[in-house]
Design an enzyme around this catalytic site. Structure first.
Site, PDB file in Angstrom:
ATOM      1  N   CYS A   1       0.863  -1.188   0.000  1.00  0.00           N
ATOM      2  CA  CYS A   1       0.000   0.000   0.000  1.00  0.00           C
ATOM      3  C   CYS A   1       0.896   1.234   0.000  1.00  0.00           C
ATOM      4  O   CYS A   1       1.686   1.425   0.935  1.00  0.00           O
ATOM      5  CB  CYS A   1      -0.933   0.011   1.212  1.00  0.00           C
TER       6      CYS A   1
ATOM      7  N   HIS B   1      -8.943  -4.229  -7.305  1.00  0.00           N
ATOM      8  CA  HIS B   1      -8.887  -2.769  -7.368  1.00  0.00           C
ATOM      9  C   HIS B   1      -9.241  -2.278  -8.768  1.00  0.00           C
ATOM     10  O   HIS B   1      -8.920  -2.934  -9.770  1.00  0.00           O
ATOM     11  CB  HIS B   1      -7.488  -2.257  -7.021  1.00  0.00           C
TER      12      HIS B   1
ATOM     13  N   ASP C   1     -10.098   5.771  -2.754  1.00  0.00           N
ATOM     14  CA  ASP C   1      -8.903   6.348  -2.146  1.00  0.00           C
ATOM     15  C   ASP C   1      -8.957   7.864  -2.243  1.00  0.00           C
ATOM     16  O   ASP C   1      -9.204   8.419  -3.311  1.00  0.00           O
ATOM     17  CB  ASP C   1      -7.662   5.804  -2.867  1.00  0.00           C
TER      18      ASP C   1
ATOM     19  N   GLY D   1      -0.925   5.082  -4.082  1.00  0.00           N
ATOM     20  CA  GLY D   1       0.501   4.824  -4.287  1.00  0.00           C
ATOM     21  C   GLY D   1       0.747   3.677  -5.245  1.00  0.00           C
ATOM     22  O   GLY D   1       1.416   3.834  -6.273  1.00  0.00           O
ATOM     23  N   THR D   2       0.194   2.504  -4.921  1.00  0.00           N
ATOM     24  CA  THR D   2       0.354   1.377  -5.853  1.00  0.00           C
ATOM     25  C   THR D   2      -0.436   1.641  -7.127  1.00  0.00           C
ATOM     26  O   THR D   2      -0.067   1.187  -8.202  1.00  0.00           O
ATOM     27  CB  THR D   2      -0.100   0.052  -5.206  1.00  0.00           C
TER      28      THR D   2
END
Length: 332
Positions: free
Chosen positions: A89, A223, A248, A253-254
């Site tokens: 994450c 996701h 989010d 980030g990922t």
């Protein structure tokens, strides 16, 4: 019996990161991916109690810190959130990095740098201080790659959508503007959630075939990365969907790593180039396409993601065995 957890709450560019600094279950001194398996088998109630209501909420995410098993890492991180225990994450990494330095929980082997053992592999971090505050964090992520392209599925309420699948620490269904997805204008957050759940359902069978070539335990597409064109201060905007109804608040980030790998795989972004990724609330992660790498048979990249996090409070959380809702709940 009351279980007591000492947490340091923070946010990374708007997304919550609850760092569990005390009270976490003791686990054998094994590689963190193996500890992750044991945690999920025996202690997943800790995740649901701390992430779900009434102690958490729909977009809650967190990190449990453990001693590193790898000798080249400063500590290990177990990422917990409403959707499960993620391999990696980015927002969590930036948040926990800020917390452990500002709160003195970790003394890095090299000042200004951290090496974190995550279930997805070693993640390196560089941070800049302003007095006793961590001003910014740059995360050097695990290898990322474009997994597959041109997958067309029929999505309830939208019609046909063509998506690509990209990996940035988690697998993402990447949706770029097309006939049935024109971008964020006129689109509410609740509509994005509804469409995301429908798309994930449409990809369910295909998702079973999506497996990391170097670690079969990392698999499936949970996701969704909804993409839009650039903003005044960014090269692109996105909304990352995860869990059952979470978007989010950061650019992801990922997700940003997956988007950079996606652009590179399609020949749009070269090594050394920057991609400024903007969230729905206007916060920005600055991604850099650092170098090319091979991930099994895939031509991938390593990226770095720059952002910031802030500590917002200390929190002692109690989980009482007599509480009928002790392990949390969600309303879907």
């Amino acid at each position: 019996m009351r279980h007591r957890f000492f947490c340091i709450d923070s946010h990374t560019c708007g997304n919550p990161v609850r760092v569990v600094a005390g009270g976490a279950p003791l686990l054998p001194h094994l590689p963190i991916f193996e500890r992750r398996d044991l945690f999920l088998r025996d202690h997943d109630w800790v995740r649901t109690a701390l992430m779900f209501e009434p102690r958490g909420h729909d977009i809650m995410s967190g990190v449990i810190i453990y001693p590193a098993h790898r000798t080249d890492c400063d500590f290990a991180a177990l990422f917990i959130e409403v959707s499960g225990c993620l391999p990696m994450c980015g927002a969590g990494t930036m948040g926990v990095s800020t917390v452990v330095i500002e709160e003195g929980l970790v003394t890095p082997k090299t000042p200004g740098k951290l090496a974190i053992e995550t279930p997805a592999g070693r993640v390196d971090v560089e941070y800049k201080m302003n007095g006793d505050r961590v001003e910014s964090v740059r995360m050097f992520n695990v290898p990322s790659f474009l997994h597959s392209e041109g997958i067309t599925v029929d999505v309830q309420g939208m019609g046909p959508l063509t998506v690509d699948i990209s990996y940035g620490g988690n697998f993402y269904a990447v949706v770029e503007p097309q006939a049935n997805w024109s971008g964020f204008d006129g689109m509410s957050a609740s509509q994005i959630v509804t469409h995301s759940r429908a798309l994930r359902e449409a990809l369910a069978e295909i998702g079973k075939t999506v497996v990391h070539p170097e670690d079969t335990r990392i698999c499936g597409v949970e996701h969704v990365l909804w993409c839009d064109g650039p903003g005044p201060n960014s090269d692109g905007r996105d909304a990352v969907f995860y869990g059952d109804k979470a978007i989010d608040r950061s650019p992801g980030g990922t997700g940003t790593s997956a988007r950079i790998a996606h652009h590179h795989g399609k020949g749009r972004l070269k090594i050394g180039q920057t991609f400024r990724n903007e969230s729905l609330i206007g916060t920005i992660f600055e991604g850099i396409c650092e170098e090319e790498v091979m991930v099994g048979p895939y031509r991938g990249i390593r990226s770095s993601i720059g952002g910031w996090a802030r500590i917002i409070g200390h929190n002692t959380i109690l989980v009482d065995d007599d509480d009928p809702l002790r392990h949390g709940f969600m309303i879907v």
